[in-house]
Design an enzyme around this catalytic site. Sequence first.
Site, PDB file in Angstrom:
ATOM      1  CB  ALA A 130      -0.908  -0.013   1.230  1.00  0.00           C
ATOM      2  CG  ASN A 196       0.463  -5.589   6.372  1.00  0.00           C
ATOM      3  OD1 ASN A 196       1.183  -6.540   6.657  1.00  0.00           O
ATOM      4  ND2 ASN A 196      -0.861  -5.688   6.352  1.00  0.00           N
ATOM      5  CG  HIS A 226      -0.422   4.664   3.906  1.00  0.00           C
ATOM      6  ND1 HIS A 226      -0.652   4.075   5.122  1.00  0.00           N
ATOM      7  CD2 HIS A 226      -1.183   3.993   3.016  1.00  0.00           C
ATOM      8  CE1 HIS A 226      -1.507   3.091   4.964  1.00  0.00           C
ATOM      9  NE2 HIS A 226      -1.853   3.019   3.701  1.00  0.00           N
TER      10      HIS A 226
HETATM   11  N1  NAD Z   1       1.714  -4.989   2.508  1.00  0.00           N
HETATM   12  C1  NAD Z   1       0.597  -4.283   2.468  1.00  0.00           C
HETATM   13  O1  NAD Z   1       0.607  -3.078   2.230  1.00  0.00           O
HETATM   14  C2  NAD Z   1      -0.718  -4.968   2.710  1.00  0.00           C
HETATM   15  C3  NAD Z   1      -1.918  -4.297   2.430  1.00  0.00           C
HETATM   16  C4  NAD Z   1      -3.128  -4.966   2.628  1.00  0.00           C
HETATM   17  C5  NAD Z   1      -3.124  -6.258   3.140  1.00  0.00           C
HETATM   18  N2  NAD Z   1      -1.947  -6.875   3.437  1.00  0.00           N
HETATM   19  C6  NAD Z   1      -1.912  -8.232   4.016  1.00  0.00           C
HETATM   20  O2  NAD Z   1      -2.174  -9.173   3.003  1.00  0.00           O
HETATM   21  C7  NAD Z   1      -2.752 -10.353   3.595  1.00  0.00           C
HETATM   22  C8  NAD Z   1      -3.933 -10.807   2.748  1.00  0.00           C
HETATM   23  O3  NAD Z   1      -4.913  -9.791   2.706  1.00  0.00           O
HETATM   24  P1  NAD Z   1      -6.391 -10.103   2.168  1.00  0.00           P
HETATM   25  O4  NAD Z   1      -7.111  -8.805   2.174  1.00  0.00           O
HETATM   26  O5  NAD Z   1      -6.341 -10.899   0.912  1.00  0.00           O
HETATM   27  O6  NAD Z   1      -6.944 -11.013   3.372  1.00  0.00           O
HETATM   28  P2  NAD Z   1      -8.192 -12.027   3.347  1.00  0.00           P
HETATM   29  O7  NAD Z   1      -8.564 -12.257   4.767  1.00  0.00           O
HETATM   30  O8  NAD Z   1      -9.227 -11.604   2.373  1.00  0.00           O
HETATM   31  O9  NAD Z   1      -7.543 -13.376   2.751  1.00  0.00           O
HETATM   32  C9  NAD Z   1      -6.607 -14.164   3.419  1.00  0.00           C
HETATM   33  C10 NAD Z   1      -6.786 -15.577   2.881  1.00  0.00           C
HETATM   34  O10 NAD Z   1      -5.720 -16.394   3.323  1.00  0.00           O
HETATM   35  C11 NAD Z   1      -6.259 -17.636   3.755  1.00  0.00           C
HETATM   36  N3  NAD Z   1      -5.341 -18.234   4.704  1.00  0.00           N
HETATM   37  C12 NAD Z   1      -5.108 -17.865   5.996  1.00  0.00           C
HETATM   38  N4  NAD Z   1      -4.165 -18.658   6.534  1.00  0.00           N
HETATM   39  C13 NAD Z   1      -3.800 -19.538   5.582  1.00  0.00           C
HETATM   40  C14 NAD Z   1      -2.885 -20.601   5.533  1.00  0.00           C
HETATM   41  N5  NAD Z   1      -2.143 -20.924   6.608  1.00  0.00           N
HETATM   42  N6  NAD Z   1      -2.747 -21.289   4.377  1.00  0.00           N
HETATM   43  C15 NAD Z   1      -3.472 -20.942   3.304  1.00  0.00           C
HETATM   44  N7  NAD Z   1      -4.385 -19.962   3.277  1.00  0.00           N
HETATM   45  C16 NAD Z   1      -4.534 -19.259   4.407  1.00  0.00           C
HETATM   46  C17 NAD Z   1      -7.596 -17.250   4.364  1.00  0.00           C
HETATM   47  O11 NAD Z   1      -8.438 -18.365   4.455  1.00  0.00           O
HETATM   48  C18 NAD Z   1      -8.082 -16.230   3.349  1.00  0.00           C
HETATM   49  O12 NAD Z   1      -8.665 -16.860   2.226  1.00  0.00           O
HETATM   50  C19 NAD Z   1      -3.118  -9.962   5.050  1.00  0.00           C
HETATM   51  O13 NAD Z   1      -2.156 -10.514   5.940  1.00  0.00           O
HETATM   52  C20 NAD Z   1      -3.018  -8.457   5.067  1.00  0.00           C
HETATM   53  O14 NAD Z   1      -2.608  -7.962   6.321  1.00  0.00           O
HETATM   54  C21 NAD Z   1      -0.752  -6.265   3.215  1.00  0.00           C
END
Ligand code: NAD
Length: 273
Positions: A130, A196, A226
């Site tokens: 992000a 994050n 941000h």
């Molecule tokens: N770096 C960044 O700027 C940034 C920004 C937004 C989100 N994120 C991160 O990205 C990640 C994903 O975000 P999202 O919005 O897609 O979340 P989400 O909750 O929609 O999806 C996460 C998915 O991962 C699956 N999952 C969880 N643990 C698992 C495992 N051990 N094995 C396989 N699948 C598993 C869940 O069932 C779900 O389908 C989150 O950790 C979030 O914090 C990072």
Amino acid sequence: MRLALIGYGNIATSLLGILAEQGLVLDRLDILARPGAEDRAKDKLSASASTLGGGLHVHGSVEALIDGKPDLVVEVATHDAVRENLLQCLEAGIDGVLVSVGALADGETEAALHDAAKTGGAQLRIVPGAVGGIDMLAAARLSGGLEVTYISRKPPRAWQGTPAEQKLNLAALETAEVFYEGSAREAARDYPKNANVAATIALAGAGFEATRVKMIADPQAPGNIHEYTVRSNALDFSIRLEGKPSPDNPKTSLSTVYSVAREILNAAGPVAI
Ligand SMILES: NC(=O)c1ccc[n+]([C@@H]2O[C@H](COP(=O)([O-])OP(=O)(O)OC[C@H]3O[C@@H](n4cnc5c(N)ncnc54)[C@H](O)[C@@H]3O)[C@@H](O)[C@H]2O)c1
């Protein structure tokens, strides 16, 4: 390219759609779902996956994912999945892209991933997600004299369910209020949903202890904003990013998904930028 994703949620679903729109053609696509959720993952992802080619292979174990011999594994899941599954992929020699960057605020996890990549001869790539300007922040770090302050400004409702609720009356707020000032390490620990971006800026720049973080509840903020300022021996800069929510899923910021797509297209194409 043989691509694997750990996770099948908001980012994974939007990501496959963007990669298909960009004309990426895969040799193979593997997905790691939670055990027992393989059919749900297939239903969610099969439409976009069919356009990408290579077939959709959904697994309930990381060992089966590794057997598919992916060139690149992209974690779009949770902090636990980083520790449990991405780590094993790196140990098996598969390059990894990390999206749940907040997981690295835990020093043990950071060290374990570092060791796993070294053992496997793989590379862990941390996606900007992000936030932007990470290229110049990481370059400025090399010049020394780094001072970094990150400000996370969100509408009061976005801070509901966090410790901000104990510090402010969020529902009655009329003007912007700073409710947190501290290190990126404490910020990531106490506000994991905000971790994050703080972690990405800390890792690229001055580290978790020296990176200062401010959090602001602002009734006038149009969305999640941000901002960060950098002083260094090479240059000083400030940057402000205002992400837009995905039309299909307001919880997912479009910039994050496009940032992950860029990482994959760079890995798959003849030129990276
Ligand atoms: N770096 C960044 O700027 C940034 C920004 C937004 C989100 N994120 C991160 O990205 C990640 C994903 O975000 P999202 O919005 O897609 O979340 P989400 O909750 O929609 O999806 C996460 C998915 O991962 C699956 N999952 C969880 N643990 C698992 C495992 N051990 N094995 C396989 N699948 C598993 C869940 O069932 C779900 O389908 C989150 O950790 C979030 O914090 C990072």
